[in-house]
Design an enzyme around this catalytic site. Sequence first.
Site: not given
Length: 339
Positions: A183, A253
């Site tokens: 992330h 993702d």
Amino acid sequence: MSDTISPLLMLDLEGLTVADSEKELLSHPGAGGLILFARNYESREQLRELIRQIRAVRPELLIAVDQEGGRVQRFREEFVRLPPMAALGRRYDQDPAAGVREARLLGELMASELTELDIDISFAPVLDLDYGNSTVIGDRSFHGDADAMTLLAGSFIDGMHAAGMAATGKHFPGHGHVVADSHLELPVDPRPLADIEAADMRPFAALAPRLDGIMPAHVIYSAVENQTAGFSRYWLQTQLRQKLGFRGVIFSDDMSMAGAQCAGGYPERAEAALKAGCDMVLACNNRQGAEQMLSWLEGQRFSGQVPAAGLRARPRCAMEAGRRIEAETLAKTLIEDDA
């Protein structure tokens, strides 16, 4: 706008209701799914109304959430608080048969709570092995042993399927060995392919016939190639489709994650993911980026994708009352034991 544009993007919402501007986004033919976050949840009644609003715009949209348990549970109040999956791993170490049986119970409970509200999928289970390295995976992982992982996750999948929910394994071919959080940065796993195949890929290989979806990792496996798995034809085509024989939906993702920035701007990220073999691209947490990807899609033609709409929930009868009580009690007990 041509209706031949494929519904290849999964979008998100900013708040507790569908704004007029978001109705326009969801109506775009490039939109095929919607993922919900904690910011979209206040109460079960509010969530029920939000889902009604979404379905009024596009009844066929695939509605998703990350409702794994532990740290990653977007809906908490008025839902059963689920333990991290590592708690099931510890149960397995004490009593393998009990751990496997309880994994099925919790998989069915998690899925039942969502399908009752017309939510199609939770992106679960996590199949990453726990090496004790990764803070972003950590206790989201069932276990550090590939055989134990396969048994526990397989049973959790069975529970999800019993509730009519498709299962999505993540993060292929394995995110658990790297320290970096994709992330926030781009992780690099330097291990040779043989090591990854001997451990991390084994749950994916064993469970591929039972998985409906798979999500690749925003991780570079540098001994194989200098490209993240989610942008790699080698990982998605050669390994996942051909070697493992996976026939389900490949979800990227989130394209807003730091691990996706290596592909360039948002249209370039979508193009890289789709050309590598993703069937649906997650375009969330950056509205401008999502709009750029939708605009880019208008000039593209893709074919051969596995339709994500096939993963719409198919709720069967409600979870049997006795099993539900047992599952709720189990969840509470595992959380208390973890405290």
